[in-house]
Scaffold this motif. Structure first.
Motif, mmCIF file in Angstrom:
data_model
loop_
_atom_site.group_PDB
_atom_site.id
_atom_site.type_symbol
_atom_site.label_atom_id
_atom_site.label_comp_id
_atom_site.label_asym_id
_atom_site.label_seq_id
_atom_site.Cartn_x
_atom_site.Cartn_y
_atom_site.Cartn_z
ATOM 1 N N VAL A 13 83.183 39.710 -32.191
ATOM 2 C CA VAL A 13 84.470 40.253 -31.756
ATOM 3 C C VAL A 13 85.599 39.301 -32.122
ATOM 4 O O VAL A 13 86.694 39.732 -32.528
ATOM 5 C CB VAL A 13 84.452 40.534 -30.246
ATOM 6 C CG1 VAL A 13 85.824 41.026 -29.771
ATOM 7 C CG2 VAL A 13 83.390 41.564 -29.906
ATOM 8 N N GLY A 14 85.359 38.003 -32.011
ATOM 9 C CA GLY A 14 86.375 37.032 -32.403
ATOM 10 C C GLY A 14 86.706 37.117 -33.884
ATOM 11 O O GLY A 14 87.878 37.053 -34.276
ATOM 12 N N ALA A 21 88.816 40.162 -34.407
ATOM 13 C CA ALA A 21 90.194 39.941 -33.952
ATOM 14 C C ALA A 21 90.963 39.073 -34.942
ATOM 15 O O ALA A 21 92.139 39.328 -35.232
ATOM 16 C CB ALA A 21 90.186 39.281 -32.570
ATOM 17 N N GLY A 50 91.553 41.159 -38.193
ATOM 18 C CA GLY A 50 92.478 42.253 -37.921
ATOM 19 C C GLY A 50 93.900 41.767 -37.680
ATOM 20 O O GLY A 50 94.858 42.341 -38.209
ATOM 21 N N ALA A 51 94.055 40.703 -36.890
ATOM 22 C CA ALA A 51 95.394 40.178 -36.622
ATOM 23 C C ALA A 51 96.033 39.639 -37.897
ATOM 24 O O ALA A 51 97.227 39.844 -38.144
ATOM 25 C CB ALA A 51 95.317 39.086 -35.561
ATOM 26 N N THR A 105 93.030 31.278 -38.476
ATOM 27 C CA THR A 105 92.456 32.124 -37.417
ATOM 28 C C THR A 105 90.927 32.041 -37.400
ATOM 29 O O THR A 105 90.316 32.012 -36.324
ATOM 30 C CB THR A 105 92.897 33.580 -37.608
ATOM 31 O OG1 THR A 105 92.559 34.016 -38.941
ATOM 32 C CG2 THR A 105 94.392 33.727 -37.400
ATOM 33 N N SER A 144 96.943 33.326 -30.416
ATOM 34 C CA SER A 144 96.565 34.660 -29.930
ATOM 35 C C SER A 144 95.054 34.847 -29.995
ATOM 36 O O SER A 144 94.435 35.372 -29.052
ATOM 37 C CB SER A 144 97.270 35.734 -30.760
ATOM 38 O OG SER A 144 98.677 35.585 -30.699
ATOM 39 N N VAL A 145 94.454 34.428 -31.091
ATOM 40 C CA VAL A 145 92.997 34.540 -31.225
ATOM 41 C C VAL A 145 92.295 33.656 -30.196
ATOM 42 O O VAL A 145 91.254 34.026 -29.648
ATOM 43 C CB VAL A 145 92.565 34.164 -32.659
ATOM 44 C CG1 VAL A 145 91.052 34.054 -32.756
ATOM 45 C CG2 VAL A 145 93.087 35.185 -33.653
ATOM 46 N N ILE A 185 92.127 35.491 -26.976
ATOM 47 C CA ILE A 185 91.081 36.516 -27.047
ATOM 48 C C ILE A 185 89.703 35.886 -26.898
ATOM 49 O O ILE A 185 88.836 36.409 -26.176
ATOM 50 C CB ILE A 185 91.197 37.290 -28.373
ATOM 51 C CG1 ILE A 185 92.500 38.078 -28.415
ATOM 52 C CG2 ILE A 185 90.004 38.233 -28.556
ATOM 53 C CD1 ILE A 185 92.764 38.761 -29.736
#
Length: 505
Positions: A237-238, A241, A244-245, A261, A319-320, A323
């Motif tokens: 999932v990381g 994210a 995608g970001a 990221t 941001s990551v 998350i």
């Protein structure tokens, strides 16, 4: 700007003053606050009447009582507010503190979810105008917007609480349930992603196989009674994210940002193993103590790896990191779900914001409160998502037809840059108004939701005051909601200036 803010605050003060006077007057003439005692057969009836008269000041005119209340509010300047007492002599300030804490816990989460999901879906429908996905989302938006809150809340209590609690004792799926769910999700996903007939068929087939395999595994292992996400889930999932970001906000070709990221994901995965024993002990102090460490490490990664793209790399890395931290907390909490079921076999209650006299540890209490907040949050989120989706879609469609958008495309800019940097920024201006007023409105709109789910929040405080013709709790409710509406309106005006430099002039 300072002069504008002071002028708006002055006008807002006058509005609050007039509104509070009118509301106080209407509450005092709406009934007899001694009606229940006059009909009582208690031996000490006269004593109870005198006591309530003293608590509520019923032996004085309404305008004098309003003046006393206003004097108590004026003490807020010195941080010593006096909101008076209710009909039983209880300090309204303490009641308001508990009620506001309960309501804000519900409203903030619902508002954030509605904004994020609604804006993303609204942008997607605007980009794919008149597609099957657009028609489905439009239909669902009108459906959710038209739902009566009390009806949706009662349905959720039936299917999301009562029947879920029955099912969680033996959380297995029948063959028909697996097949039906897989077919429905396959049809929805291929419609959302779109593309050629071949691509739609591949999407539907892959979705069908994945859902059947996943639900079969969950059913065979009774995963819903003993869930565990694990480090593999956190890593996958990381990575999603991070990619995608980066693709959305900076472009996947910007290798510096992508490496930053991905480096944050690697650091977060490694720290997952380190902080796991610390988090197992529980405590908000540990969680909030680790948050600044994660932000500093991710900011350092973004700064040193970002190169010429240091600013976006740093922001996206932080941001990551947030998350990744949320995923770690979710992993730790999932390990305690089985122990929660041991303490509370029916985990989702239909009444109250938490279980009274709950004897579990930190993570069991965390899960218990989370289980109680999920249903009212879903109700408020669904209602708000509908409006955010429609407003975002219409705003984006209007912006994307402007001349400067065509100019940006003619300059050879990528579609991502055109949509995110040129289109979405300008489309945010009308959406800002909705966001500001929705937050203030949800505090008042949660009255029905709180009553259905038995939450002792602002709605309960307001309703109790009206039922007993007790102005003090009603005025406390007005003070919070009215102030929130005015402040959010001011924030919206300031956000306009930040989004559009022309407005500053």
């Amino acid at each position: 700007m300072a002069k504008f803010i002071l002028r708006r605050l002055g006008a807002s003060f006058l509005v609050l003053l007039g509104g509070s006077m009118l509301l106080f007057f209407l509450v005092t003439i709406s009934g007899d606050p001694l009606a229940d005692l006059r009909e009582s057969n208690a031996d000490n009836k006269e004593h109870l009447i005198r006591q309530r008269t003293e608590f509520m000041g019923l032996d004085t005119p309404w305008f004098q009582r309003y003046g006393v209340w206003l004097g108590g509010i004026a003490k807020c300047v010195t941080l010593s507010c006096d909101l008076g007492t209710n009909m039983n002599g209880t300090d309204v300030g303490s009641l308001l503190g508990n009620a506001a804490q309960s309501t804000l816990r519900l409203v903030v989460l619902a508002t954030v979810l509605a904004i994020v999901i609604g804006v993303i879906v609204g942008i997607a429908t605007a980009i794919r105008q008149y597609s099957g996905f657009d028609y489905v989302v439009t239909f669902l938006a009108f459906l959710f917007f038209s739902l009566p809150v009390f009806w949706a809340a009662v349905l959720l209590k039936e299917y999301g609480a009562i029947r879920f609690n029955d099912w969680i004792r033996e959380p297995t799926f029948t063959l028909a349930q697996i097949a039906g769910t897989a077919i429905v999700l396959a049809v929805i996903l291929q419609g959302v992603l779109g593309g050629s007939a071949k691509r739609r068929a591949l999407t539907a087939g892959a979705t069908l196989v994945f859902v059947v395999a996943a639900m079969s595994y969950f059913s065979a292992t009774e995963w819903f009674r003993r869930p565990m996400l694990g480090i593999a889930f956190v890593l996958l999932v990381g990575l999603g994210a991070a990619v995608g970001a980066t693709a959305l906000f900076s472009g996947i070709r910007n290798r510096r940002v992508l490496y930053a990221t991905l480096g944050t994901v690697a650091a977060g995965t490694a720290s997952h193993l380190i902080v796991l024993p610390l988090l197992e002990k529980g405590g908000w102090g540990t969680i909030f103590g680790l948050l600044p460490v994660a932000l500093l490490v991710s900011a350092a990664i973004g700064w040193f790896v970002g190169g010429y793209s240091r600013k976006p790399a740093t922001v996206l890395s932080m941001s990551v990191a947030v998350i990744m931290g949320m995923l770690t907390i979710a992993d730790v909490a999932s390990r305690h779900w089985a122990s929660l079921l041991g303490l509370k076999p029916r985990p989702i209650s239909t009444i109250g914001s938490q279980t009274p006299n709950f004897a579990g540890g930190f993570w069991e209490s965390f899960l218990d409160k989370g289980a109680q907040i999920i249903l009212p949050t879903i109700v408020l989120t669904l209602i708000s998502i509908a409006s955010y989706t429609r407003y975002t879609r219409s705003s984006m469609l209007e912006v994307m037809n402007q001349d400067y958008i065509r100019t940006a495309r003619s300059k050879g800019l990528s579609e991502r840059v055109v949509i995110v940097k040129h289109g979405f920024r300008n489309a945010l201006i009308p959406i800002t108004t909705i966001v500001a007023f929705d937050f203030a409105g949800l505090i008042g709109g949660a009255v029905i939701t709180e009553q259905v789910f038995g939450w002792k929040g602002m709605g309960e405080l307001f309703r109790t005051g009206l039922d007993h013709v007790d102005p003090a709790p009603v005025m406390a409710f007005f003070l919070v909601t009215g102030t929130a509406a005015i402040l959010m309106n001011l924030v919206a005006d300031l956000a306009y200036a930040a989004l559009d430099p022309r407005i500053r002039r």
